[in-house]
Write a protein that holds these residues in place. Structure first.
Motif, PDB file in Angstrom:
ATOM      1  N   UNK A  88       0.898  -1.159   0.561  1.00 20.58           N
ATOM      2  CA  UNK A  88       0.134  -0.107  -0.238  1.00 20.58           C
ATOM      3  C   UNK A  88       1.011   1.571  -0.017  1.00 20.58           C
ATOM      4  N   UNK A  89       1.943   1.038   0.933  1.00 16.84           N
ATOM      5  CA  UNK A  89       2.591   2.560   0.305  1.00 16.84           C
ATOM      6  C   UNK A  89       3.345   2.033  -0.631  1.00 16.84           C
ATOM      7  N   UNK A  90       3.989   1.572  -1.504  1.00 19.91           N
ATOM      8  CA  UNK A  90       5.060   1.383  -1.941  1.00 19.91           C
ATOM      9  C   UNK A  90       4.206   2.771  -3.542  1.00 19.91           C
ATOM     10  N   UNK A  91       2.685   1.584  -3.463  1.00 23.07           N
ATOM     11  CA  UNK A  91       2.086   2.085  -4.506  1.00 23.07           C
ATOM     12  C   UNK A  91       1.812   3.456  -4.295  1.00 23.07           C
ATOM     13  N   UNK A  92       1.497   4.054  -2.825  1.00 18.41           N
ATOM     14  CA  UNK A  92       1.153   5.557  -2.943  1.00 18.41           C
ATOM     15  C   UNK A  92       2.208   6.294  -3.444  1.00 18.41           C
ATOM     16  N   UNK A  93       3.746   6.114  -3.047  1.00 15.50           N
ATOM     17  CA  UNK A  93       4.882   6.542  -3.852  1.00 15.50           C
ATOM     18  C   UNK A  93       4.796   6.920  -4.447  1.00 15.50           C
ATOM     19  N   UNK A  94       4.645   5.608  -5.346  1.00 15.13           N
ATOM     20  CA  UNK A  94       5.174   5.617  -6.984  1.00 15.13           C
ATOM     21  C   UNK A  94       3.508   6.092  -7.793  1.00 15.13           C
ATOM     22  N   UNK A  95       2.792   6.321  -6.952  1.00 12.66           N
ATOM     23  CA  UNK A  95       1.649   7.096  -7.598  1.00 12.66           C
ATOM     24  C   UNK A  95       1.965   8.212  -7.392  1.00 12.66           C
ATOM     25  N   UNK A  96       2.848   9.134  -6.603  1.00 14.95           N
ATOM     26  CA  UNK A  96       3.359  10.991  -6.084  1.00 14.95           C
ATOM     27  C   UNK A  96       4.163  10.864  -6.922  1.00 14.95           C
ATOM     28  N   UNK A  97       5.541  10.119  -7.537  1.00 15.98           N
ATOM     29  CA  UNK A  97       5.750  10.320  -8.428  1.00 15.98           C
ATOM     30  C   UNK A  97       5.768  10.162  -9.597  1.00 15.98           C
ATOM     31  N   UNK A  98       5.485   9.255 -10.394  1.00 15.09           N
ATOM     32  CA  UNK A  98       5.148   8.655 -11.238  1.00 15.09           C
ATOM     33  C   UNK A  98       3.680   9.035 -12.047  1.00 15.09           C
ATOM     34  N   UNK A  99       2.712   8.745 -11.109  1.00 13.53           N
ATOM     35  CA  UNK A  99       1.301   8.306 -11.562  1.00 13.53           C
ATOM     36  C   UNK A  99       0.395   7.228 -11.947  1.00 13.53           C
ATOM     37  N   UNK A 100       1.809   6.531 -12.343  1.00 17.63           N
ATOM     38  CA  UNK A 100       1.286   4.941 -13.118  1.00 17.63           C
ATOM     39  C   UNK A 100       1.971   4.929 -14.457  1.00 17.63           C
ATOM     40  N   UNK A 101       2.432   3.721 -13.965  1.00 15.82           N
ATOM     41  CA  UNK A 101       2.950   3.450 -15.300  1.00 15.82           C
ATOM     42  C   UNK A 101       2.105   3.474 -17.063  1.00 15.82           C
ATOM     43  N   UNK A 102       2.683   3.841 -18.215  1.00 16.05           N
ATOM     44  CA  UNK A 102       1.960   3.667 -19.465  1.00 16.05           C
ATOM     45  C   UNK A 102       1.297   3.162 -20.117  1.00 16.05           C
ATOM     46  N   UNK A 103      -0.188   3.740 -19.745  1.00 15.99           N
ATOM     47  CA  UNK A 103      -1.492   2.486 -20.045  1.00 15.99           C
ATOM     48  C   UNK A 103      -1.029   2.114 -20.899  1.00 15.99           C
ATOM     49  N   UNK A 104      -1.000   2.149 -21.927  1.00 18.49           N
ATOM     50  CA  UNK A 104      -0.747   0.956 -23.769  1.00 18.49           C
ATOM     51  C   UNK A 104      -0.028   0.254 -23.238  1.00 18.49           C
TER      52      UNK A 104
END
Length: 394
Positions: free
Chosen positions: A262-278
């Protein structure tokens, strides 16, 4: 009586981190190589062909409108495919809803893990030669890297040195296997020794397993999370850059227990938002559709490439350390002109048009000055030309 005016001190200045941050020697050599139109064996670009199913699925995803933000931990299809892959390859069961994170590259996965699990002043053990981005990521979080040298020549693990490096501030170990830059594949006994230290001192284990399919000479990749009591403390970091030859897609993943994710996902979102969708759809298609023979062929193809670069380096008088995995070779550059490895790399580029990386980029200060690292994950035509040029040094 005149008043004393205090000098004006500007508040505009670099951070404490910035003065010590320099461009990596890998990137510097890539730029130097590009400037002269040379052959880049410096950076692990991996310019071999992308599997058609991966490429076509990504293109189709763009056309189908998969171009917006995904869930912070990635699309369900890819998270499920990663979980299935971990179960298939290692018998490791991860819940795709709570224990898998699709990251913007394996580097981003490590970044998020360090942000989530470590504090400034903590210490993390790394094996030397090390991958520089692991070290830089720790330093960027004010976490102290502590180096445990592997044996010269065969890179064997010194268990006593590992145990002696643990202090009251140690929080984790980073284990990269198969390893960049040495190509070392940690044996079962060595991996068990690392696990024993983690259990004895209650440490996290961050594993970088991105070269898991690049193993040679009947070697076997050992997934540390499979060892007894290790799943709950192991943060598995990997990705698709090498396996699918998509280094520019920046697509990796983390599998770990839900209590840490949960915490790792939060910090990844904070920095990168998400990986490229397509691009996530492309990787998912690869995991879903490519047969087991694809992965064994990767090893066979790169073992052939390894033999060619190793032979050329020997002919050039640069004795190589033959890697058991990954796709890099460390070679002896003592006979090249230059006082440092960085100078030797530039002299080699000038003489042959072949770029390599200074070995000192992978060691603590004062070490690696007579070594260069060569990447052999290249198209055959480019690799063969590089080998021909290296042989000109005879």
């Amino acid at each position: 009586m005149s008043e004393t005016i205090a000098p004006v001190v500007s508040r505009l200045y670099l951070s404490q981190l910035a003065p010590g941050a320099v461009q990596s020697e890998i990137r510097a050599m890539s730029l130097a190589c590009d400037a002269m139109g040379g052959i880049n064996l410096a950076q692990g670009i991996c310019d071999t062909p992308v599997p058609a199913v991966v490429e076509e699925a990504a293109i189709a995803a763009i056309r189908e409108g998969h171009n917006i933000y995904t869930r912070l931990d990635g699309i369900g299809r890819l998270r499920t495919a990663i979980a299935v892959k971990q179960e298939r390859d290692y018998g490791l069961s991860y819940d795709p809803e709570s224990e898998v994170l699709v990251a913007s590259g394996a580097t981003a996965g490590l970044h998020a893990a360090v942000m989530a699990l470590l504090n400034p002043g903590d210490e993390v053990l790394l094996f030397e030669p090390f991958y520089g981005y692991h070290v830089a990521t720790l330093k960027s979080m004010r976490v102290k890297p502590v180096f445990v040298p592997l044996a010269d020549g065969d890179f064997a693990l010194d268990v006593d040195a590992l145990k002696a490096a643990v202090t009251a501030k140690t929080r984790a170990i980073i284990l990269n296997t198969p390893a960049n830059p040495s190509g070392k594949v940690f044996t079962l006994a060595e991996t068990e020794a690392v696990a024993e230290v983690c259990l004895e001192h209650d440490l996290f284990l961050f594993t970088d397993e991105i070269y898991e399919y690049f193993v040679y000479d009947r070697q076997r990749h050992i997934a540390p999370a499979t060892l007894p009591e290790m799943r709950e403390r192991t943060i598995v970091i990997s990705g698709f850059s090498k396996t699918f030859s998509v280094t520019g897609w920046r697509l990796g993943y983390v599998t770990a227990p839900a209590q840490w994710m949960g915490a790792m996902s939060y910090f990844h979102d904070l920095t990168y938002v998400c990986a490229a969708s397509a691009l996530q759809h492309g990787a998912a298609a690869g995991l879903e559709q490519l047969p087991p023979s694809f992965y064994t062929q990767i090893a066979a193809d790169h073992q052939s490439k390894r033999e060619r670069i190793v032979s050329a380096l020997r002919d050039a008088g640069m004795t190589p350390s033959v890697p058991a995995g990954a796709y890099y070779v460390l070679a002896d550059a003592a006979n090249l002109p230059g006082a440092t490895a960085a100078e030797k790399a530039r002299e080699l580029l000038k003489a042959t048009g072949v770029a390599a990386v200074a070995g000192s980029a992978f060691f603590s200060k004062g070490r690696g000055e007579n070594l260069l690292r060569f990447c052999f994950a290249k198209k055959d035509v480019d690799l063969d030309e590089a080998c021909a040029r290296l042989r000109q040094l005879r």
